[in-house]
Design a protein around this motif. Structure first.
Motif, short mmCIF file in Angstrom:
data_model
loop_
_atom_site.label_atom_id
_atom_site.label_comp_id
_atom_site.label_asym_id
_atom_site.label_seq_id
_atom_site.Cartn_x
_atom_site.Cartn_y
_atom_site.Cartn_z
N LEU A 1 -2.62 12.69 0.99
CA LEU A 1 -2.95 13.16 -0.36
C LEU A 1 -3.41 12.03 -1.26
O LEU A 1 -4.26 12.24 -2.13
CB LEU A 1 -1.72 13.84 -0.97
N GLU A 2 -2.83 10.85 -1.07
CA GLU A 2 -3.14 9.76 -1.98
C GLU A 2 -2.84 8.43 -1.32
O GLU A 2 -1.84 8.28 -0.61
CB GLU A 2 -2.30 9.90 -3.26
N VAL A 3 -3.72 7.45 -1.53
CA VAL A 3 -3.50 6.09 -1.06
C VAL A 3 -3.78 5.14 -2.22
O VAL A 3 -4.82 5.25 -2.88
CB VAL A 3 -4.44 5.71 0.12
N TYR A 4 -2.83 4.23 -2.48
CA TYR A 4 -3.06 3.25 -3.53
C TYR A 4 -2.65 1.86 -3.03
O TYR A 4 -1.53 1.69 -2.57
CB TYR A 4 -2.25 3.58 -4.78
N PRO A 5 -3.57 0.87 -3.08
CA PRO A 5 -4.98 0.95 -3.50
C PRO A 5 -5.79 1.82 -2.53
O PRO A 5 -5.40 2.03 -1.40
CB PRO A 5 -5.44 -0.50 -3.44
N ASP A 6 -6.91 2.28 -3.00
CA ASP A 6 -7.72 3.23 -2.26
C ASP A 6 -8.36 2.58 -1.03
O ASP A 6 -8.59 1.37 -0.99
CB ASP A 6 -8.80 3.80 -3.18
N ILE A 7 -8.62 3.42 -0.02
CA ILE A 7 -9.39 2.99 1.14
C ILE A 7 -10.53 3.99 1.32
O ILE A 7 -10.52 5.08 0.74
CB ILE A 7 -8.54 2.94 2.42
N ASN A 8 -11.48 3.62 2.14
CA ASN A 8 -12.61 4.49 2.43
C ASN A 8 -12.18 5.52 3.48
O ASN A 8 -12.22 5.25 4.68
CB ASN A 8 -13.80 3.68 2.92
N GLN A 9 -11.75 6.70 3.03
CA GLN A 9 -11.25 7.71 3.95
C GLN A 9 -12.37 8.43 4.70
O GLN A 9 -12.11 9.26 5.57
CB GLN A 9 -10.39 8.72 3.18
N GLY A 10 -13.60 8.10 4.38
CA GLY A 10 -14.73 8.65 5.12
C GLY A 10 -15.10 7.80 6.32
O GLY A 10 -15.93 8.19 7.15
N ILE B 1 0.86 -1.18 0.00
CA ILE B 1 0.00 0.00 0.00
C ILE B 1 0.90 1.24 0.00
O ILE B 1 1.75 1.40 0.89
CB ILE B 1 -0.92 0.03 1.24
N THR B 2 0.75 2.08 -0.97
CA THR B 2 1.55 3.30 -1.09
C THR B 2 0.73 4.49 -0.60
O THR B 2 -0.41 4.69 -1.03
CB THR B 2 1.99 3.54 -2.54
N VAL B 3 1.34 5.27 0.29
CA VAL B 3 0.66 6.43 0.87
C VAL B 3 1.52 7.67 0.65
O VAL B 3 2.72 7.67 0.95
CB VAL B 3 0.41 6.25 2.38
N ALA B 4 0.91 8.71 0.11
CA ALA B 4 1.58 10.00 -0.05
C ALA B 4 0.91 11.00 0.88
O ALA B 4 -0.31 11.10 0.91
CB ALA B 4 1.48 10.49 -1.49
N PHE B 5 1.72 11.72 1.66
CA PHE B 5 1.15 12.69 2.59
C PHE B 5 2.07 13.89 2.71
O PHE B 5 3.26 13.83 2.42
CB PHE B 5 0.90 12.06 3.98
N ASP B 6 1.49 15.01 3.12
CA ASP B 6 2.29 16.19 3.42
C ASP B 6 2.21 16.44 4.91
O ASP B 6 1.14 16.38 5.50
CB ASP B 6 1.85 17.41 2.60
N ALA B 7 3.36 16.69 5.51
CA ALA B 7 3.42 16.89 6.96
C ALA B 7 3.08 18.34 7.26
O ALA B 7 3.92 19.22 7.14
CB ALA B 7 4.80 16.54 7.48
N ILE B 8 1.83 18.59 7.62
CA ILE B 8 1.42 19.95 7.97
C ILE B 8 2.22 20.45 9.17
O ILE B 8 2.67 21.58 9.21
CB ILE B 8 -0.09 19.98 8.29
N HIS B 9 2.44 19.55 10.10
CA HIS B 9 3.23 19.94 11.27
C HIS B 9 3.79 18.70 11.94
O HIS B 9 3.12 17.70 12.10
CB HIS B 9 2.37 20.72 12.27
#
Length: 374
Positions: free
Chosen positions: A286-295, A252-260
């Motif tokens: 920002l992005e998850v592959y494969p996708d998950i239900n972020q809600g 699972i690949t996850v892309a994120f930006d560290a706000i803080h």
């Protein structure tokens, strides 16, 4: 009348002093924007300077010149004998060190530049894979001024927090500090491009190891705060519950930006140095592959735990590597010295203690649920 006479005397003094001052007209000097150092023949210093010359029509020309001498000042004199314009170093933005030189010793080069009033404390310092001269003298198709290009390359990656910052001021602080070692970015030529390829680890003034460029993120969140950067990590399949995935996957690949991000180091055992390292990160995925239900709150919570586990593992790995080569680029020794009264800590003593140090890494990762996902 006496007042008027006095004013004229002051005015004449200013004119006289102005006429005596040395002026550096732009079209009569060569502006050094970058200097690279390598080990020369017969233990001499090989200096490669990138020099920008401006003619009276304000058209610029870039010269890349290599000289060899016993001292850096001697190299400047040698370069002046080969150019029609006086060389000035006030515009220097980057200093590069060849890999062999960095492994040998940078003590002389750090002290020389710190003692030079013409050199700004804000210049960047970096190591080159191989030698600095070939990187600078290569004729790139789309790079007109290699000095400015490398400066902007390092500057924008530091601002976006893709790479650690290593200005002369920061390097000097870490170099002279008891309980912390310095680190620098590593550059290399990749065909027609110059790229950042890793992080150089130092023990004292000698480079002892390297880390791949992706590890600069882990180095930064332990050494400093993280505010604007973007990062991508790969989670192991067993760390993420399969029920939260939209479809099966081996990774699972996850892309994120560290706000803080915020880190806190606590010494919990002074006899056998043991530290608690607590890292808190609030981030937007920002992005998850494969996708998950972020809600789904349960899916988000599971993803947070998986990222915490991954980051803890990677940070522990990077710290363990630095311990193997006795390079405390994180400053655990500074924390030890400030926490233990009368420790009488020295660089040599701490490097021996550092190898057996224990660090308990705890990462608290929170996904900001603001409803905005890219």
């Amino acid at each position: 009348m006496n007042k008027l006479k006095g004013k004229w005397l002051v005015l004449l003094s200013i004119v006289f002093l102005y006429g005596c001052a040395q002026t550096n007209i732009l079209d009569k000097v060569g502006l050094t924007t970058l200097v690279g150092y390598d080990i020369g023949k017969e233990e001499k210093i090989a200096t490669t300077a990138v020099i920008r010359e401006v003619n009276p029509e304000f058209q610029s020309n870039v010269e890349v010149l290599t000289t060899e001498n016993d001292t850096s000042k001697g190299n400047r004199m040698e370069a002046n004998r080969k150019l029609s314009k006086k060389i000035m170093v006030g515009q220097m933005r980057v200093i590069l060190f060849g890999e062999e030189l960095a492994k040998d010793d940078l003590r002389y080069y750090l002290d020389t530049n710190l003692e030079n009033a013409s050199v700004s404390n804000g210049i960047f310092m970096a190591v080159v894979e191989g030698e600095a001269a070939p990187l600078l003298k290569y004729e790139y198709k789309n790079i007109e001024d290699i000095g400015q290009h490398i400066f902007r390359l390092i500057e924008q990656n530091v601002k976006q927090e893709y790479m650690i910052s290593s200005t002369l001021h920061q390097i000097a602080h870490d170099y002279y500090s008891i309980g912390k070692d310095l680190a620098m970015p590593i550059l290399k030529r990749d065909d027609e491009l110059v790229e950042l390829s890793g992080v150089a680890l130092f023990k004292g003034s000698k480079m002892v190891s390297t880390l791949p460029v992706k590890d600069s993120f882990y180095v930064k969140i332990v050494r400093d705060t993280f505010k604007v950067g973007l990062y991508e990590t790969i989670l192991d399949n067993e760390d993420v519950p399969s029920k939260i995935l939209q479809k099966k996957a081996n990774k699972i690949t996850v892309a994120f930006d560290a706000i803080h991000s915020k880190r806190e180091i606590q010494l919990i055992d002074a006899d056998k140095p043991t530290f608690d390292l607590n890292i808190k990160i609030k981030s937007r995925v920002l992005e998850v592959y494969p996708d998950i239900n972020q809600g789904d709150p349960k899916s988000v919570s599971a993803l947070e735990k998986a990222i915490e586990k991954k980051l803890s593992k990677e940070v522990s790995r990077v710290i363990a590597h630095s311990q193997e080569v006795e390079s405390d680029i994180f400053g655990f020794g500074e924390k030890y010295r400030s926490s233990v009264r009368h420790s009488e800590l020295t660089k040599e003593k701490w490097h021996k203690m550092y190898k057996d140090m224990k660090v308990n890494v705890h990462v608290d990762f929170v996904i900001l649920r603001n409803g905005v996902f890219e």
